[in-house]
Scaffold this motif. Structure first.
Motif, short mmCIF file in Angstrom:
data_model
loop_
_atom_site.label_atom_id
_atom_site.label_comp_id
_atom_site.label_asym_id
_atom_site.label_seq_id
_atom_site.Cartn_x
_atom_site.Cartn_y
_atom_site.Cartn_z
N LYS A 121 -3.23 1.95 9.22
CA LYS A 121 -3.47 0.99 10.30
C LYS A 121 -2.17 0.34 10.75
N ALA A 122 -1.34 -0.05 9.76
CA ALA A 122 -0.07 -0.71 10.10
C ALA A 122 0.85 0.23 10.88
N THR A 123 0.82 1.49 10.55
CA THR A 123 1.67 2.46 11.26
C THR A 123 1.19 2.69 12.67
N ILE A 124 -0.11 2.72 12.87
CA ILE A 124 -0.66 3.01 14.20
C ILE A 124 -0.43 1.83 15.14
N ILE A 125 -0.65 0.60 14.65
CA ILE A 125 -0.55 -0.54 15.54
C ILE A 125 0.89 -0.96 15.79
N VAL A 151 3.90 8.16 4.41
CA VAL A 151 4.43 8.53 3.10
C VAL A 151 5.76 7.86 2.84
N SER A 152 6.61 7.81 3.85
CA SER A 152 7.91 7.16 3.68
C SER A 152 7.74 5.67 3.39
N LYS A 153 6.75 5.03 4.01
CA LYS A 153 6.52 3.62 3.74
C LYS A 153 5.96 3.40 2.34
N LEU A 154 5.03 4.24 1.94
CA LEU A 154 4.40 4.07 0.65
C LEU A 154 5.34 4.36 -0.51
N LEU A 155 6.33 5.23 -0.30
CA LEU A 155 7.27 5.57 -1.35
C LEU A 155 8.49 4.67 -1.37
N ASP A 156 8.55 3.74 -0.46
CA ASP A 156 9.69 2.83 -0.41
C ASP A 156 9.53 1.78 -1.52
N LYS A 157 10.36 1.82 -2.54
CA LYS A 157 10.29 0.90 -3.66
C LYS A 157 11.07 -0.38 -3.43
N LYS A 158 11.74 -0.49 -2.30
CA LYS A 158 12.53 -1.68 -2.00
C LYS A 158 12.05 -2.30 -0.69
N SER A 159 10.74 -2.47 -0.58
CA SER A 159 10.15 -3.02 0.64
C SER A 159 9.29 -4.22 0.29
N PRO A 160 9.76 -5.44 0.54
CA PRO A 160 8.91 -6.62 0.31
C PRO A 160 7.65 -6.60 1.16
N ALA A 161 7.73 -6.00 2.37
CA ALA A 161 6.55 -5.94 3.22
C ALA A 161 5.45 -5.10 2.56
N LEU A 162 5.84 -3.97 1.95
CA LEU A 162 4.85 -3.14 1.28
C LEU A 162 4.27 -3.86 0.06
N ASP A 163 5.12 -4.59 -0.66
CA ASP A 163 4.61 -5.37 -1.79
C ASP A 163 3.63 -6.44 -1.34
N THR A 164 3.87 -7.01 -0.17
CA THR A 164 2.94 -8.01 0.36
C THR A 164 1.58 -7.38 0.66
N LYS A 180 4.26 -5.73 14.46
CA LYS A 180 5.50 -5.34 13.80
C LYS A 180 5.44 -5.64 12.30
N HIS A 181 4.76 -6.71 11.94
CA HIS A 181 4.64 -7.12 10.54
C HIS A 181 3.15 -7.23 10.19
N PRO A 182 2.50 -6.13 9.83
CA PRO A 182 1.05 -6.15 9.60
C PRO A 182 0.61 -7.10 8.49
N GLU A 183 1.52 -7.46 7.58
CA GLU A 183 1.12 -8.38 6.52
C GLU A 183 0.76 -9.76 7.07
N LEU A 184 1.20 -10.05 8.31
CA LEU A 184 0.86 -11.35 8.91
C LEU A 184 -0.61 -11.45 9.29
N ILE A 185 -1.28 -10.32 9.44
CA ILE A 185 -2.69 -10.35 9.86
C ILE A 185 -3.52 -11.11 8.83
N GLN A 186 -3.29 -10.86 7.56
CA GLN A 186 -4.03 -11.58 6.53
C GLN A 186 -3.35 -12.89 6.17
N LEU A 187 -2.03 -12.92 6.19
CA LEU A 187 -1.32 -14.15 5.84
C LEU A 187 -1.67 -15.28 6.79
N LEU A 188 -1.76 -14.99 8.09
CA LEU A 188 -2.09 -16.00 9.10
C LEU A 188 -3.55 -15.97 9.51
N GLU A 189 -4.35 -15.08 8.89
CA GLU A 189 -5.78 -14.93 9.21
C GLU A 189 -5.98 -14.65 10.69
N LEU A 190 -5.40 -13.53 11.14
CA LEU A 190 -5.49 -13.14 12.54
C LEU A 190 -6.54 -12.06 12.78
#
Length: 609
Positions: free
Chosen positions: A19-23, A48-61, A460-470
C-alpha cells in the motif's frame, strides 16, 4: 523464501508495504489504472528493497504499528479472551466429571479425585500432581462436600453440576487462602499480591525511563529539523540528513504514543491491585472476626466470606495476566527504536545542538500561549472554540493527534504540538489545534489546502497515516496524479464478487411409510387383519417395575345461572260494599223503595297496621 523466513509470515507488513509503495507519488503507480506485468514486477522490486532495508526507521515504524495492532487490546477484551481460553482448557476434566455415571465404590472414589483435580486446576493454586496440595484441597472439599453426597451430585443436571463445581472451587479456594493466612496450610500458594506490586512498580519504572529517553531523542530531532528549516539555520545543518532525521522523529513519536498507552494501562492495573488488596484484607479480617477460634461456625456466615476471598484472589490472577501481556508488549516494542539510535549517534546530535535550547512539548505549549490567543472576531466565518468555553472538550476528536497541521505543511512534516488554549478550529466538524497564534491564522485562511498537503505528505511517509490517525481522511484524498488529469475525479474501486443459486429451492421430502411394492402392502394388510383376532398380554419387566401410574387432576365445570327478569307484586285495598233498602219501602205501600249503598273498603295503611 528469504523474505518468508525473515518475516515469519507477517502478512500484514507485506500488505502495508505494498500500500505504501502504491500511494507514494514518487513511484508513479496510479490507483485508477490496472497494473501491467511490468508494473507488477516493478512493484515487487520496490517492496522487496524496502522490506530488506535494515537501516530504515520508517520501516521500523510500520513494523511497530503492525505489531501493536496485532497484539494490543483493551483490558476488558484481554480478560474476556483469557477467561474463554481458560474455560476451553478446563473443558476435558469438567466433562469427565459432569458426564460420569459412577455406580460402584471404586468409580465414586475416582470421580471424587477428579472433582478435586478440577477444583485445583480452576483455582490455579498449585498442581494436582503434588500430593501435599491434593491432600489439602481434599480436606477442604470434605468439609463442605463429603464423598457420601456424590449420589446427590450425580442426580443433578449437567448445567447444575457445572455450577456446583464452580461453587466448590470458590469455597475451597477461600478455605485454603484463609488457612494460609492462619499458618495452617496454603502449600504451593505464592504471595501473589506482593509479587504483583513489586513487578508492576519495576515495570513502570523501566517504562518511564524508556519513555523519557525516547522523548528526549524526539525533542532533539524536532529542534534540529526546526532550526534547519528556519530562515536562520544553525551551524552543522548542512551535514544533517533531514529525511533520515524526519523518519527517526516519526519513529520516536510513534513509540512514545504506544508506550504511553501501555504505561496508562499499567497504572490502571496498579490501582486495581491496590483495590483488590484492600478488599482481600477486609475479607481476611472479617473471617478472623467470625471464626475467633470456634470449633463450629454456621456455613451461612463463612461461605460468603470464603467466596469473597476467592473472588479477590481471582482478581489478582487476572491482573497477573494483564501485567504479563503489557510487559511483553513493552519489551517487544524496544526492538523497533534501535535503528535510529544506531544511525544517528548522540555525539552528532550534541554537536549540532551545541549552544541551542531544546524545548519539550509542554514548554512549547507554554511558550506559544505566552504569545497570545486567537481572537474569534478576526475570523467571522470560522468557528473557534476554547477548552474553558465548552463542557465536553475532552470528548473532542482532535485531528492529527494534537499536532499542528500548519507546521506539518510549513516545515515539510515537522511534528509540533498544538495548544488547545490558543484556540481550536472547528472546520467541517473536525477540530484542529495549532502551535502558535500565527499558525492558526494562516491555517484558517485556506484549511482545504493544508488538509490536502497533509494527505500528500502521508503518501510520502505512510507511517503518518496511523501516527496522525488519517484513516478516514486518507480515503477521501485525491492523489496528485489524478489532480493533473481533470477527467478523473476519484479512484476507481475494484473488487471481486460472486453469487450462488440454490439448485433446489424447496427442501426434498421423503415419506418413510411409502411402499412401491404392491405385495408389501398386501402383507401389511394381512398382518393388521390377523391382529384383530389376537389377545394382548402384559408382562412386568426389570425396566418397567419402577414405573408407576400417573393421575391427572382436572377441575369439573361449575354450575352457572343467569337471572333474566324479576317478580313484582303490589298491595291494593280489597273493596267491600253493603247495599240496603232492596226489600221494599216502609209499611205503607205508598212509600217508595230507596236503595242505600255503603262503601266499607278500608285504606291500605289501615289494613297493614
Amino acid at each position: 523464501m528469504v523474505i518468508a523466513k525473515a518475516w515469519s509470515g507477517r502478512r500484514d507488513i507485506f500488505v502495508d508495504a505494498v500500500k505504501a509503495t502504491i500511494i507514494d507519488p514518487e513511484n508513479h503507480f496510479g490507483l485508477e489504472k490496472t497494473l501491467s506485468k511490468e508494473d507488477v514486477l516493478t512493484l515487487i522490486k520496490v517492496c522487496v528493497s524496502k522490506l530488506l532495508d535494515k537501516k530504515s526507521p520508517a520501516l521500523d515504524t510500520v513494523k511497530m504499528q503492525v505489531y501493536h495492532d496485532l497484539n494490543y487490546t483493551t483490558r476488558s477484551e484481554l480478560l474476556e479472551e483469557h477467561i474463554v481460553a481458560f474455560e476451553l482448557r478446563l473443558q476435558p476434566i469438567v466433562r469427565e466429571v459432569t458426564d460420569s455415571r459412577a455406580r460402584n465404590r471404586d468409580e465414586l472414589e475416582l470421580l471424587y479425585r477428579k472433582v478435586v483435580s478440577c477444583i485445583l486446576l480452576r483455582s490455579g493454586l498449585g498442581s494436582p500432581t503434588e500430593i501435599t496440595i491434593v491432600r489439602e484441597a481434599t480436606a477442604a472439599l470434605q468439609s463442605i462436600f463429603p464423598q457420601n453426597e456424590l449420589g446427590t451430585f450425580l442426580a443433578l443436571k449437567k448445567r447444575d453440576k457445572e455450577t456446583q463445581l464452580q461453587e466448590f472451587t470458590r469455597i475451597v479456594t477461600g478455605i485454603r487462602l484463609f488457612n494460609r493466612d492462619c499458618g495452617k496450610g496454603g502449600f504451593g500458594i505464592d504471595d501473589l499480591p506482593t509479587i504483583l506490586k513489586e513487578a508492576i512498580s519495576a515495570t513502570l519504572q523501566s517504562i518511564e525511563e524508556s519513555r523519557k529517553h525516547v522523548v528526549e531523542k524526539a525533542n532533539c530531532y524536532t529542534a534540529i529539523l526546526e532550526k534547519c528549516q528556519s530562515e536562520n539555520p544553525i551551524n552543522g545543518c548542512d551535514t544533517v540528513d533531514c529525511n533520515l532525521l524526519t523518519a527517526a522523529m516519526y519513529n520516536a513519536r510513534q513509540y512514545e504514543a504506544f508506550i504511553t498507552c501501555t504505561q496508562e494501562d499499567m497504572v490502571t492495573s496498579k490501582e486495581q491491585v491496590d483495590k483488590l488488596l484492600q478488599h482481600y484484607s477486609n475479607a481476611i479480617q472479617q473471617l478472623h472476626n467470625t471464626v475467633q477460634g470456634r470449633s463450629a461456625v454456621p456455613t451461612a456466615a463463612v461461605y460468603p466470606l470464603f467466596i469473597e476471598l476467592s473472588q479477590a484472589w481471582t482478581g489478582f490472577q487476572n491482573e497477573m495476566v494483564v501485567m504479563g501481556v503489557l510487559t511483553n508488549i513493552y519489551q517487544n516494542l524496544l526492538q523497533f527504536i534501535e535503528c535510529h539510535e544506531d544511525l544517528i549517534p548522540q555525539e552528532d546530535i550534541s554537536r549540532v545542538l551545541e549552544g541551542e535550547v531544546v524545548h519539550s512539548n509542554e514548554e512549547r505549549r507554554k511558550l506559544a500561549l505566552s504569545k497570545g490567543k486567537v481572537v474569534p472576531h478576526d475570523f467571522p466565518t470560522m468557528d473557534f472554540v476554547f477548552p474553558n468555553s465548552v463542557n465536553n472538550f475532552e470528548q473532542f476528536d482532535i485531528q492529527y493527534k494534537g499536532y499542528c497541521g500548519w507546521a506539518l505543511v510549513k516545515f515539510e512534516g515537522l511534528l509540533l504540538p498544538g495548544n488547545p488554549d490558543i484556540g481550536v478550529l472547528n472546520y467541517n466538524n473536525n477540530f484542529y489545534t495549532f502551535c502558535s497564534k500565527e499558525a492558526a491564522y494562516e491555517f484558517s485562511q485556506d484549511p482545504p489546502m493544508y488538509i490536502t498537503h497533509v494527505g500528500d505528505l502521508a503518501r510520502k511517509h505512510p507511517e503518518l497515516i496511523q501516527l496522525l490517525e488519517l484513516h478516514s481522511q486518507f480515503a477521501t484524498i485525491t492523489p496528485r496524479m489524478q489532480v493533473r488529469s481533470p477527467s478523473i475525479n476519484k479512484p476507481v474501486a475494484r473488487s471481486d464478487g460472486g453469487t450462488q443459486t440454490d439448485t433446489h429451492i424447496q427442501e426434498a421430502y421423503t415419506d418413510p411409510l411409502y411402499q412401491w411394492n404392491e405385495w408389501e402392502l398386501r402383507r401389511k394388510a394381512m398382518k393388521l387383519a390377523n391382529l384383530r383376532t389376537k389377545v394382548t398380554h402384559s408382562t412386568q419387566t426389570v425396566l418397567s417395575h419402577m414405573k408407576r401410574d400417573n393421575a391427572t387432576q382436572v377441575y369439573l365445570p361449575r354450575d352457572g345461572a343467569s337471572q333474566t327478569k324479576e317478580d313484582a307484586a303490589t298491595s291494593v285495598p280489597c273493596p267491600h260494599t253493603f247495599v240496603a233498602g232492596l226489600r221494599g219501602g216502609g209499611t205503607h205501600k205508598s212509600q217508595p223503595t230507596v236503595m242505600t249503598k255503603v262503601d266499607l273498603t278500608l285504606d291500605i295503611e289501615q289494613v297493614l297496621s
